[in-house]
Design a protein around this motif. Structure first.
Motif, PDB file in Angstrom:
ATOM      1  N   ALA A   1     -56.625 -16.588  41.570  1.00  0.00           N
ATOM      2  CA  ALA A   1     -56.911 -15.455  42.457  1.00  0.00           C
ATOM      3  C   ALA A   1     -58.398 -15.252  42.698  1.00  0.00           C
ATOM      4  N   ARG A   2     -59.215 -15.502  41.683  1.00  0.00           N
ATOM      5  CA  ARG A   2     -60.646 -15.209  41.787  1.00  0.00           C
ATOM      6  C   ARG A   2     -61.478 -16.437  42.174  1.00  0.00           C
ATOM      7  N   ALA A   3     -61.168 -17.586  41.600  1.00  0.00           N
ATOM      8  CA  ALA A   3     -62.004 -18.768  41.831  1.00  0.00           C
ATOM      9  C   ALA A   3     -61.541 -19.595  43.025  1.00  0.00           C
TER      10      ALA A   3
ATOM     11  N   ASP B   1     -59.201 -10.025  47.417  1.00  0.00           N
ATOM     12  CA  ASP B   1     -59.766  -8.710  47.109  1.00  0.00           C
ATOM     13  C   ASP B   1     -58.985  -8.001  46.006  1.00  0.00           C
ATOM     14  N   ILE B   2     -57.662  -8.167  46.006  1.00  0.00           N
ATOM     15  CA  ILE B   2     -56.810  -7.495  45.025  1.00  0.00           C
ATOM     16  C   ILE B   2     -55.923  -8.539  44.362  1.00  0.00           C
ATOM     17  N   ALA B   3     -56.001  -8.619  43.044  1.00  0.00           N
ATOM     18  CA  ALA B   3     -55.148  -9.533  42.280  1.00  0.00           C
ATOM     19  C   ALA B   3     -54.187  -8.713  41.432  1.00  0.00           C
ATOM     20  N   LEU B   4     -52.881  -8.849  41.674  1.00  0.00           N
ATOM     21  CA  LEU B   4     -51.860  -8.089  40.949  1.00  0.00           C
ATOM     22  C   LEU B   4     -51.018  -9.036  40.100  1.00  0.00           C
TER      23      LEU B   4
ATOM     24  N   ILE C   1     -58.298 -10.249  29.222  1.00  0.00           N
ATOM     25  CA  ILE C   1     -58.695 -11.182  30.286  1.00  0.00           C
ATOM     26  C   ILE C   1     -58.568 -10.510  31.652  1.00  0.00           C
ATOM     27  N   ALA C   2     -57.521  -9.716  31.821  1.00  0.00           N
ATOM     28  CA  ALA C   2     -57.334  -9.003  33.091  1.00  0.00           C
ATOM     29  C   ALA C   2     -58.492  -8.045  33.350  1.00  0.00           C
ATOM     30  N   ASP C   3     -58.915  -7.325  32.324  1.00  0.00           N
ATOM     31  CA  ASP C   3     -60.036  -6.391  32.474  1.00  0.00           C
ATOM     32  C   ASP C   3     -61.327  -7.129  32.848  1.00  0.00           C
ATOM     33  N   LEU C   4     -61.561  -8.282  32.215  1.00  0.00           N
ATOM     34  CA  LEU C   4     -62.785  -9.033  32.485  1.00  0.00           C
ATOM     35  C   LEU C   4     -62.794  -9.639  33.882  1.00  0.00           C
ATOM     36  N   SER C   5     -61.625 -10.053  34.358  1.00  0.00           N
ATOM     37  CA  SER C   5     -61.548 -10.747  35.648  1.00  0.00           C
ATOM     38  C   SER C   5     -61.171  -9.834  36.810  1.00  0.00           C
ATOM     39  N   GLY C   6     -60.900  -8.566  36.514  1.00  0.00           N
ATOM     40  CA  GLY C   6     -60.562  -7.634  37.587  1.00  0.00           C
ATOM     41  C   GLY C   6     -59.131  -7.740  38.076  1.00  0.00           C
ATOM     42  N   VAL C   7     -58.237  -8.335  37.284  1.00  0.00           N
ATOM     43  CA  VAL C   7     -56.822  -8.418  37.645  1.00  0.00           C
ATOM     44  C   VAL C   7     -56.134  -7.099  37.295  1.00  0.00           C
ATOM     45  N   ILE C   8     -55.332  -6.591  38.198  1.00  0.00           N
ATOM     46  CA  ILE C   8     -54.602  -5.343  37.981  1.00  0.00           C
ATOM     47  C   ILE C   8     -53.227  -5.678  37.420  1.00  0.00           C
TER      48      ILE C   8
ATOM     49  N   LEU D   1     -48.070   2.145  44.717  1.00  0.00           N
ATOM     50  CA  LEU D   1     -48.981   1.512  43.761  1.00  0.00           C
ATOM     51  C   LEU D   1     -50.407   1.928  44.098  1.00  0.00           C
ATOM     52  N   LYS D   2     -51.116   2.436  43.100  1.00  0.00           N
ATOM     53  CA  LYS D   2     -52.458   2.984  43.315  1.00  0.00           C
ATOM     54  C   LYS D   2     -53.411   1.966  43.925  1.00  0.00           C
ATOM     55  N   ALA D   3     -53.306   0.717  43.504  1.00  0.00           N
ATOM     56  CA  ALA D   3     -54.235  -0.314  43.987  1.00  0.00           C
ATOM     57  C   ALA D   3     -54.088  -0.589  45.474  1.00  0.00           C
ATOM     58  N   LEU D   4     -52.938  -0.235  46.061  1.00  0.00           N
ATOM     59  CA  LEU D   4     -52.691  -0.534  47.482  1.00  0.00           C
ATOM     60  C   LEU D   4     -52.981   0.651  48.380  1.00  0.00           C
TER      61      LEU D   4
END
Length: 358
Positions: free
Chosen positions: A307-309, A314-317, A331-338, A354-357
């Motif tokens: 998702a990141r590399a 913008d949003i990884a769920l 790992i999710a916290d470090l990489s920004g995964v929700i 869902l709050k992220a959306l």
């Protein structure tokens, strides 16, 4: 290396009993006829653009919907001409064609145009083999049939009046969820000037839909299940394929567009891709596990990298029917995964956005 969920089913996973087998649906005309009224499933997979008459599509439009060549659709019609004709396929010629061209503002000088009703398009979805969009339509169709045929019947003394109220509420929910919301999604996708107003109106409609859905779940509680139990049992009964489509449906409900469930062999660690109403890109990984199983750090690392590399969304769920291990959450916290674990998934399925959306 242990086998993944697509290679070996988890021992404790509850499988949905089959009501209509997909292979039987492909082979049996009588089974296809029994579900042809459920044309709303077409818009649940992707928006089906109609001609200006609001009723028909051309061969080219059908081919574009299913992402196949025109020849594939024409060949299918030749093989099943009688069935297709019975479900709304027609070839217009002469005065009828002239009138149709005027209504639809078609400038072509062709002497014949093949047109398809929504029933005819759904008919094609049940005949078109080895095509992803057609397969997704069939999956939705089978899931809907399962829910309808396994719905408990209220045999109480006051069942007649309550059943009538329930049918009315369900019809309203059906219209909102299967017709009005997809229509708003299409309008929002093509509108620039009134985008905010349309989004606000859609949110109001979705709020009504969620209240009605919650009302239905309260009725099911009379049978001995709480609303939470009802949602949990429904999720746990899904296969991993049905679960991915369930999550895709939730994304569409919350306003996402361009929602695509990727093929297992080509997903690169991402099961679903989408775009929010405000244009942000979304990648989703789905894990359907029950019991004491938790998402390990290795699965989170793989998804975070994809998702990141690779896709740089913008949003990884990461959505799971279970919980996440402490290492996976770190790992999710470090990489920004929700992360969307079991409890949040159940609330999301019950109607909470869902709050992220947002």
């Amino acid at each position: 290396m242990p086998l993944g969920p697509r290679q070996r089913p988890h021992a404790s996973r509850r499988r949905r009993p089959s009501v209509i087998n997909e292979t039987a649906l492909l082979e049996s005309k009588s089974l296809r006829d029994s579900v042809l009224d459920r044309t709303e499933v077409l818009d649940r997979v992707k928006a089906l653009s109609l001609l200006p008459d609001g009723m028909h599509v051309t061969t080219a439009m059908v081919a574009a919907y299913f992402q196949v060549g025109i020849k594939a659709i024409e060949s299918l019609v030749v093989d099943h001409r009688e069935e297709m004709t019975a479900n709304g396929y027609r070839v217009l010629t002469g005065p009828e064609l002239t009138s149709f061209k005027e209504v639809c503002q078609i400038q072509s000088r062709t002497r014949a145009i093949a047109v398809y009703s929504r029933r005819a398009v759904l008919n094609i979805a049940m005949l078109l083999r080895d095509r992803e969009v057609a397969r997704q339509v069939r999956t939705y169709l089978l899931d809907m049939e399962y829910l309808v045929r396994t719905q408990p019947v209220d045999n109480s003394v006051d069942s007649h009046s309550s059943a009538l109220d329930t049918r009315i509420d369900q019809r309203i929910t059906h219209i909102l969820g299967k017709t009005i919301v997809p229509m708003f999604n299409a309008l929002i996708e093509s509108s620039g000037e009134h985008r905010r107003e349309l989004i606000a109106l859609r949110e109001d409609i979705e709020a009504v839909e969620r209240k009605l859905c919650w009302h239905h779940r309260r009725i099911s509680a009379l049978e001995g299940e709480t609303p939470a139990d009802d949602v949990r049992a429904s999720i746990q009964s899904m296969t991993w394929q049905a679960f991915e489509h369930h999550v895709a449906d939730l994304l569409r409900r919350d306003g996402c567009t361009d929602v695509v469930v990727r093929k297992a062999r080509n997903d690169r660690g991402i099961d679903i891709s989408a775009r929010t109403a405000d244009g942000r890109t979304v990648a989703v990984q789905c894990k359907n596990r029950t019991g004491r199983w938790s998402v390990p750090s290795a699965d989170m690392q793989k998804f975070a990298g994809a998702a990141r590399a690779i896709d740089r969304v913008d949003i990884a769920l990461f959505v799971a029917t279970c919980n996440f291990s402490p290492e996976a959450r770190a790992i999710a916290d470090l990489s920004g995964v929700i992360t969307v674990a079991r409890d949040e998934l159940e609330a999301w399925s019950a109607g909470v956005r869902l709050k992220a959306l947002r």
